[in-house]
Motif scaffolding. Structure first.
Motif, PDB file in Angstrom:
ATOM      1  N   THR A  72       0.832  -1.212   0.000  1.00  0.00           N
ATOM      2  CA  THR A  72       0.000   0.000   0.000  1.00  0.00           C
ATOM      3  C   THR A  72       0.862   1.255   0.000  1.00  0.00           C
ATOM      4  OG1 THR A  72      -1.758  -1.152   1.180  1.00  0.00           O
ATOM      5  CG2 THR A  72      -1.779   1.254   1.261  1.00  0.00           C
ATOM      6  N   ARG A  73       1.891   1.251   0.812  1.00  0.00           N
ATOM      7  CA  ARG A  73       2.732   2.445   0.927  1.00  0.00           C
ATOM      8  C   ARG A  73       3.668   2.606  -0.267  1.00  0.00           C
ATOM      9  NH1 ARG A  73       3.707   3.956   7.124  1.00  0.00           N
ATOM     10  NH2 ARG A  73       1.801   3.040   8.001  1.00  0.00           N
ATOM     11  N   LEU A  74       4.190   1.484  -0.754  1.00  0.00           N
ATOM     12  CA  LEU A  74       5.113   1.565  -1.884  1.00  0.00           C
ATOM     13  C   LEU A  74       4.403   2.049  -3.138  1.00  0.00           C
ATOM     14  CD1 LEU A  74       8.063   1.039  -2.712  1.00  0.00           C
ATOM     15  CD2 LEU A  74       7.386  -1.286  -3.338  1.00  0.00           C
ATOM     16  N   ALA A  75       3.141   1.709  -3.291  1.00  0.00           N
ATOM     17  CA  ALA A  75       2.382   2.127  -4.481  1.00  0.00           C
ATOM     18  C   ALA A  75       2.271   3.643  -4.564  1.00  0.00           C
ATOM     19  CB  ALA A  75       0.997   1.504  -4.459  1.00  0.00           C
ATOM     20  N   GLU A  76       2.462   4.338  -3.440  1.00  0.00           N
ATOM     21  CA  GLU A  76       2.370   5.795  -3.437  1.00  0.00           C
ATOM     22  C   GLU A  76       3.696   6.471  -3.764  1.00  0.00           C
ATOM     23  OE1 GLU A  76       0.973   6.699   0.452  1.00  0.00           O
ATOM     24  OE2 GLU A  76      -1.009   5.777   0.156  1.00  0.00           O
ATOM     25  N   VAL A  77       4.768   5.687  -3.896  1.00  0.00           N
ATOM     26  CA  VAL A  77       6.079   6.260  -4.210  1.00  0.00           C
ATOM     27  C   VAL A  77       6.115   6.685  -5.670  1.00  0.00           C
ATOM     28  CG1 VAL A  77       8.544   5.728  -4.440  1.00  0.00           C
ATOM     29  CG2 VAL A  77       7.258   4.908  -2.451  1.00  0.00           C
ATOM     30  N   PRO A  78       6.518   7.920  -5.955  1.00  0.00           N
ATOM     31  CA  PRO A  78       6.602   8.373  -7.349  1.00  0.00           C
ATOM     32  C   PRO A  78       7.467   7.442  -8.199  1.00  0.00           C
ATOM     33  CG  PRO A  78       6.885  10.215  -5.844  1.00  0.00           C
ATOM     34  CD  PRO A  78       6.898   8.983  -5.006  1.00  0.00           C
ATOM     35  N   GLY A  79       6.963   7.083  -9.357  1.00  0.00           N
ATOM     36  CA  GLY A  79       7.698   6.210 -10.256  1.00  0.00           C
ATOM     37  C   GLY A  79       7.283   4.759 -10.170  1.00  0.00           C
ATOM     38  N   VAL A  80       6.547   4.388  -9.111  1.00  0.00           N
ATOM     39  CA  VAL A  80       6.065   3.018  -8.968  1.00  0.00           C
ATOM     40  C   VAL A  80       4.664   2.933  -9.562  1.00  0.00           C
ATOM     41  CG1 VAL A  80       5.419   1.184  -7.369  1.00  0.00           C
ATOM     42  CG2 VAL A  80       7.463   2.562  -6.929  1.00  0.00           C
ATOM     43  N   ALA A  81       4.500   2.102 -10.575  1.00  0.00           N
ATOM     44  CA  ALA A  81       3.203   1.993 -11.254  1.00  0.00           C
ATOM     45  C   ALA A  81       2.294   0.976 -10.585  1.00  0.00           C
ATOM     46  CB  ALA A  81       3.412   1.607 -12.715  1.00  0.00           C
ATOM     47  N   ALA A  82       2.863  -0.126 -10.100  1.00  0.00           N
ATOM     48  CA  ALA A  82       2.030  -1.164  -9.490  1.00  0.00           C
ATOM     49  C   ALA A  82       2.877  -2.032  -8.580  1.00  0.00           C
ATOM     50  CB  ALA A  82       1.380  -2.024 -10.572  1.00  0.00           C
ATOM     51  N   VAL A  83       2.202  -2.548  -7.528  1.00  0.00           N
ATOM     52  CA  VAL A  83       2.843  -3.479  -6.607  1.00  0.00           C
ATOM     53  C   VAL A  83       1.876  -4.635  -6.384  1.00  0.00           C
ATOM     54  CG1 VAL A  83       3.938  -3.819  -4.371  1.00  0.00           C
ATOM     55  CG2 VAL A  83       4.009  -1.558  -5.440  1.00  0.00           C
ATOM     56  N   GLU A  84       2.350  -5.851  -6.578  1.00  0.00           N
ATOM     57  CA  GLU A  84       1.498  -7.022  -6.381  1.00  0.00           C
ATOM     58  C   GLU A  84       2.139  -7.965  -5.373  1.00  0.00           C
ATOM     59  OE1 GLU A  84       0.786  -8.918 -10.078  1.00  0.00           O
ATOM     60  OE2 GLU A  84      -0.410  -7.267 -10.913  1.00  0.00           O
TER      61      GLU A  84
END
Length: 559
Positions: A72-84
């Motif tokens: 949830t938090r990593l998805a908000e980092v600029p440059g990150v499009a998706a985290v699964e």
């Protein structure tokens, strides 16, 4: 976004979640560097990490629940499009196209320093390799250690370690006496002693000894009594042989910082100092008129004689003195590369390390290398034209050149036996691994040359979002791996990992080259697409050149 930047972003996410109590974790267990790696399948994103699986138990959480917090938090980092979240708690991370493409500019601007790190900063490492007896040319096994050892030294230094390359010059003992007797016999026109050395090089050196004496206005050693003549052949012959060994290593691209003479250990009193130290530590005893080291206290299969009953030092006495000397010179880690016939040597060396109060496999590391077999026309190559009984490093270089020799010797794990096909290593085909990688580099240079001729210049524009083809994301992911691969190769003492990485990267580049053009066709105008692809081309060139440099192999601009 580089892998290092993504790793730092993950660490920041972890730190914030711990700080606000979302993750009930002791801050001290947060790793200094969060490992990110390329997933095996590109469908699983650009990067993956198992950090949630590593830390979940410490937090008293299920790995997938731990991963969900990070996701949830990593998805908000600029440059990150998706985290699964995948499997038991892997995080698969996809970067947005622009963030992924920005890596090309990062690599080009970093240039020769790209791929370096501070992973081993603060470590002082003494790396001893080759150390061939000065009784003949370097054989093919020594050539393997020259290639592997020098490559490893370069990688350790690239990771911030303070590395000293050391050559142990075995100029003390029975083998030197046999060498001197062999020279004297050949100078007299006699066959070498049964336990002596053969080959044309013995004849050559014997003649050179006599020539040097004549040039100096000194009597021919053959006019002296045999004991005096043997001493002349020993002193001058060893000097000539060692000069030849050094010249061969230098021609192979290997330079040593220290050439340490075994004889100095006995002449300087270093053996006695080591014996005194071990006696003070309570590990020395007397029995049967000899002085012993109680190595069985440290896992050895039997105790070892240091000073024999006749008063002469046993071979291990030099090892004790040499190891202590290295530690007293301030080296944290002593790494020694030995041939396959020294495997039984490890136990006593580790016992020696422990006897001095050090930690085996930490303060002292021993790497064992396996044999090299040469094949030509499908048949084994067994003997040197000059050495007579073995194949030498010079023979290999004469057959395939320095680059192919170094690359082929370094590209396989040192603890595995290898067969080198001399015919393959001289072919300009993709089946030849060194050609495959070097050709990829030459192709990047040619692309840049053609681009310049057609007015495509990097400075005129860069839009990383345009690097949206699967071949580009694959290539970007590949060039982003250099620092991790180098750090892993250095830490595991496995430089072959860099060679295999370069081969994979070269394959990705060749595929990209076939699918994406850097230069415009016909009357087509130059656009930011062409300019941005040139950045990617040049980034690949940088990585290939840096990787080849770590292997001591040239990066040709034309082939």
């Amino acid at each position: 976004m580089t892998p290092a930047e993504l790793s730092e972003a993950l660490r920041a996410v972890l730190t914030s979640a711990v700080a606000d109590g979302t993750l009930p974790l002791d801050p001290s267990v947060i790793p200094a560097t969060v490992t990110v790696e390329r997933p095996r399948s590109r469908e699983h994103g650009d990067w993956a990490t198992n950090v949630a699986m590593q830390l979940a138990k410490r937090a008293g959480m299920a790995p997938r629940a731990f991963a969900a917090v990070l996701s949830t938090r990593l998805a908000e980092v600029p440059g990150v499009a998706a985290v699964e979240i995948a499997g038991p708690g892997f995080l698969n991370i996809t970067l947005d196209t622009a963030a992924a493409g920005e890596l090309a500019r990062t690599v080009v601007e970093a240039g020769p320093v790209y791929g370096r790190s501070a992973a081993l900063a603060g470590q002082r490492i003494n790396l001893e390799f080759v150390s061939a007896n000065p009784t003949g040319p370097i054989h093919i096994g020594g050539a393997r250690w020259a290639a592997v050892g020098d490559s490893l030294a370069r990688m350790l230094a690239a990771c911030g370690a303070d590395v000293t390359r050391e050559y142990y010059f075995n100029d003390h003992g029975a083998q030197i006496d046999r060498f001197a007797r062999s020279l004297l016999a050949r100078a007299k026109g006699e066959v070498a002693p049964e336990d002596g050395y053969g080959g044309q090089y013995i004849q050559d050196i014997a003649e050179s000894v006599r020539a040097r004496r004549a040039e100096a206005g000194e009597p021919d050693p053959l006019t002296l009594p045999d004991d005096q003549a043997q001493e002349v052949f020993r002193a001058i012959g060893v000097d000539l042989m060692f000069a030849e060994i050094r010249a061969a290593l230098q021609a192979f691209g290997v330079e040593f910082d220290v050439y340490f003479h075994e004889d100095s250990l006995h002449a300087s009193g270093a053996v006695q100092r080591a014996l005194t130290r071990l006696r003070e530590l309570g590990h020395v005893f007397e029995a049967d008129g000899a002085t012993w080291l109680r190595t069985t206290d440290f896992g050895d299969d039997k105790d070892r004689v240091i000073i024999k009953s006749d008063g002469n030092a046993a071979y291990i006495a030099g090892d004790l003195a040499y190891y202590l000397d290295k530690r007293e010179r301030g080296f944290d880690r002593v790494v020694i590369m030995l041939g396959a016939d020294h495997h039984g040597y490890i136990g006593r060396m580790m016992a020696m390390c422990a006897a001095f109060g050090d930690t085996p496999h930490v303060n002292l590391e021993i790497l064992i290398g396996q044999m090299v077999n040469l094949v030509r026309d499908g048949q084994p190559v067994r003997m040197s034209k000059r050495a007579g009984t073995v194949v030498t490093m010079d023979d290999l270089v004469e057959a395939v050149g320095v680059d192919a020799a170094r690359y082929s010797l370094a590209r396989s794990s040192a603890d595995s036996m290898i067969d080198l096909d001399l015919d393959l290593l001289t072919r300009a085909t993709n089946e030849n691994p060194v050609f495959y990688v070097q050709y990829a580099h030459a192709r990047t240079v040619n692309v840049a040359r053609n681009a310049a001729d057609l007015g495509v210049r990097r400075d005129d524009g860069f839009d990383p979002s345009l690097l949206d083809h699967v071949s580009e994301s694959t290539l970007l992911a590949g060039i982003g791996e250099l620092a991790r691969v180098v750090a892993q190769a250095a830490e595991l003492r496995e430089p072959h990992r860099v060679a295999r990485y370069l081969e994979e990267l070269a394959g990705s580049y060749h595929k990209w080259y076939d699918q994406r053009r850097v230069t415009p066709l016909g009357d087509q105008e130059v656009t930011d697409v062409h300019r941005t692809r040139l950045w990617l081309n040049d980034a690949t060139r940088t990585v290939l050149a840096n990787g080849l440099g770590l292997l001591g192999v040239s990066a040709p601009e034309r082939m």
